[in-house]
Design a protein around this motif. Structure first.
Motif, PDB file in Angstrom:
ATOM      1  N   GLN A   1      65.511 -53.301 -75.274  1.00  0.00           N
ATOM      2  CA  GLN A   1      66.657 -52.529 -75.763  1.00  0.00           C
ATOM      3  C   GLN A   1      66.490 -52.090 -77.216  1.00  0.00           C
ATOM      4  O   GLN A   1      67.161 -51.181 -77.662  1.00  0.00           O
ATOM      5  CB  GLN A   1      67.947 -53.343 -75.614  1.00  0.00           C
ATOM      6  CG  GLN A   1      68.297 -53.660 -74.177  1.00  0.00           C
ATOM      7  CD  GLN A   1      68.602 -52.417 -73.359  1.00  0.00           C
ATOM      8  OE1 GLN A   1      69.066 -51.418 -73.872  1.00  0.00           O
ATOM      9  NE2 GLN A   1      68.320 -52.479 -72.075  1.00  0.00           N
ATOM     10  N   LYS A   2      65.592 -52.704 -77.965  1.00  0.00           N
ATOM     11  CA  LYS A   2      65.393 -52.356 -79.378  1.00  0.00           C
ATOM     12  C   LYS A   2      64.711 -51.004 -79.546  1.00  0.00           C
ATOM     13  O   LYS A   2      64.898 -50.335 -80.546  1.00  0.00           O
ATOM     14  CB  LYS A   2      64.570 -53.438 -80.075  1.00  0.00           C
ATOM     15  CG  LYS A   2      65.270 -54.767 -80.136  1.00  0.00           C
ATOM     16  CD  LYS A   2      64.368 -55.826 -80.730  1.00  0.00           C
ATOM     17  CE  LYS A   2      65.017 -57.201 -80.613  1.00  0.00           C
ATOM     18  NZ  LYS A   2      64.110 -58.258 -81.037  1.00  0.00           N
TER      19      LYS A   2
ATOM     20  N   SER B   1      63.394 -44.933 -78.423  1.00  0.00           N
ATOM     21  CA  SER B   1      62.668 -43.670 -78.303  1.00  0.00           C
ATOM     22  C   SER B   1      62.685 -43.151 -76.869  1.00  0.00           C
ATOM     23  O   SER B   1      62.948 -43.900 -75.920  1.00  0.00           O
ATOM     24  CB  SER B   1      61.223 -43.830 -78.783  1.00  0.00           C
ATOM     25  OG  SER B   1      60.520 -44.673 -77.910  1.00  0.00           O
ATOM     26  N   ALA B   2      62.394 -41.877 -76.703  1.00  0.00           N
ATOM     27  CA  ALA B   2      62.372 -41.263 -75.369  1.00  0.00           C
ATOM     28  C   ALA B   2      61.276 -41.864 -74.490  1.00  0.00           C
ATOM     29  O   ALA B   2      61.410 -41.929 -73.272  1.00  0.00           O
ATOM     30  CB  ALA B   2      62.173 -39.760 -75.495  1.00  0.00           C
ATOM     31  N   TYR B   3      60.185 -42.290 -75.127  1.00  0.00           N
ATOM     32  CA  TYR B   3      59.059 -42.869 -74.393  1.00  0.00           C
ATOM     33  C   TYR B   3      58.683 -44.212 -75.032  1.00  0.00           C
ATOM     34  O   TYR B   3      57.711 -44.302 -75.769  1.00  0.00           O
ATOM     35  CB  TYR B   3      57.861 -41.911 -74.412  1.00  0.00           C
ATOM     36  CG  TYR B   3      58.183 -40.575 -73.808  1.00  0.00           C
ATOM     37  CD1 TYR B   3      58.212 -40.405 -72.434  1.00  0.00           C
ATOM     38  CD2 TYR B   3      58.482 -39.475 -74.609  1.00  0.00           C
ATOM     39  CE1 TYR B   3      58.523 -39.180 -71.863  1.00  0.00           C
ATOM     40  CE2 TYR B   3      58.793 -38.250 -74.050  1.00  0.00           C
ATOM     41  CZ  TYR B   3      58.811 -38.108 -72.679  1.00  0.00           C
ATOM     42  OH  TYR B   3      59.122 -36.898 -72.119  1.00  0.00           O
ATOM     43  N   PRO B   4      59.465 -45.264 -74.764  1.00  0.00           N
ATOM     44  CA  PRO B   4      59.184 -46.565 -75.383  1.00  0.00           C
ATOM     45  C   PRO B   4      57.786 -47.065 -75.039  1.00  0.00           C
ATOM     46  O   PRO B   4      57.348 -46.979 -73.889  1.00  0.00           O
ATOM     47  CB  PRO B   4      60.244 -47.489 -74.796  1.00  0.00           C
ATOM     48  CG  PRO B   4      61.064 -46.697 -73.860  1.00  0.00           C
ATOM     49  CD  PRO B   4      60.581 -45.305 -73.837  1.00  0.00           C
ATOM     50  N   LYS B   5      57.091 -47.572 -76.056  1.00  0.00           N
ATOM     51  CA  LYS B   5      55.716 -48.039 -75.860  1.00  0.00           C
ATOM     52  C   LYS B   5      55.631 -49.238 -74.939  1.00  0.00           C
ATOM     53  O   LYS B   5      54.663 -49.401 -74.208  1.00  0.00           O
ATOM     54  CB  LYS B   5      55.081 -48.361 -77.209  1.00  0.00           C
ATOM     55  CG  LYS B   5      54.803 -47.132 -78.028  1.00  0.00           C
ATOM     56  CD  LYS B   5      54.133 -47.471 -79.335  1.00  0.00           C
ATOM     57  CE  LYS B   5      53.893 -46.190 -80.119  1.00  0.00           C
ATOM     58  NZ  LYS B   5      53.302 -46.453 -81.419  1.00  0.00           N
ATOM     59  N   ASP B   6      56.639 -50.093 -74.962  1.00  0.00           N
ATOM     60  CA  ASP B   6      56.596 -51.287 -74.124  1.00  0.00           C
ATOM     61  C   ASP B   6      57.233 -51.062 -72.760  1.00  0.00           C
ATOM     62  O   ASP B   6      57.367 -51.973 -71.976  1.00  0.00           O
ATOM     63  CB  ASP B   6      57.307 -52.452 -74.819  1.00  0.00           C
ATOM     64  CG  ASP B   6      58.816 -52.284 -74.838  1.00  0.00           C
ATOM     65  OD1 ASP B   6      59.291 -51.133 -74.826  1.00  0.00           O
ATOM     66  OD2 ASP B   6      59.534 -53.303 -74.864  1.00  0.00           O
ATOM     67  N   GLY B   7      57.618 -49.820 -72.475  1.00  0.00           N
ATOM     68  CA  GLY B   7      58.357 -49.521 -71.258  1.00  0.00           C
ATOM     69  C   GLY B   7      57.525 -49.562 -69.994  1.00  0.00           C
ATOM     70  O   GLY B   7      56.313 -49.396 -70.014  1.00  0.00           O
ATOM     71  N   THR B   8      58.218 -49.805 -68.907  1.00  0.00           N
ATOM     72  CA  THR B   8      57.637 -49.703 -67.573  1.00  0.00           C
ATOM     73  C   THR B   8      58.251 -48.461 -66.940  1.00  0.00           C
ATOM     74  O   THR B   8      59.471 -48.352 -66.850  1.00  0.00           O
ATOM     75  CB  THR B   8      57.967 -50.956 -66.737  1.00  0.00           C
ATOM     76  OG1 THR B   8      57.453 -52.097 -67.412  1.00  0.00           O
ATOM     77  CG2 THR B   8      57.365 -50.862 -65.346  1.00  0.00           C
TER      78      THR B   8
END
Length: 82
Positions: free
Chosen positions: A55-56, A59-66
């Motif tokens: 949740q921190k 950005s539109a494309y979080p680096k840690d996102g799945t």
């Protein structure tokens, strides 16, 4: 399928087999979320995109996102298997 604007074949294979695909940040960012979903729909793969991340990172494309594509036709796939 080697050009820069082509979606990798394995994405379609995952969608066909499982009804979803962890497509990753690189593919999503390269195409852009809306263009990726639009291209898939034009190819007969209407999907929703779920981005799961810390949740921190706002950005539109979080680096840690799945980044998970979920087929809107998934219910049809489940019914056909029964």
């Amino acid at each position: 399928m080697a050009t820069q604007t082509k979606i990798p074949e394995w994405v379609f294979q995952c969608l066909d087999q499982y009804g979803n695909c962890a497509c990753g940040r690189a593919i999503t960012k390269k195409f852009g979320k809306d263009k990726l979903l639009s291209a898939l729909e034009k190819m007969g793969y209407p999907c929703d995109l779920e981005v799961l991340s810390d949740q921190k990172d706002k950005s539109a494309y979080p680096k840690d996102g799945t980044y998970i594509l979920v087929s809107k036709n998934r219910q049809e796939l489940i019914v056909e298997d029964e």
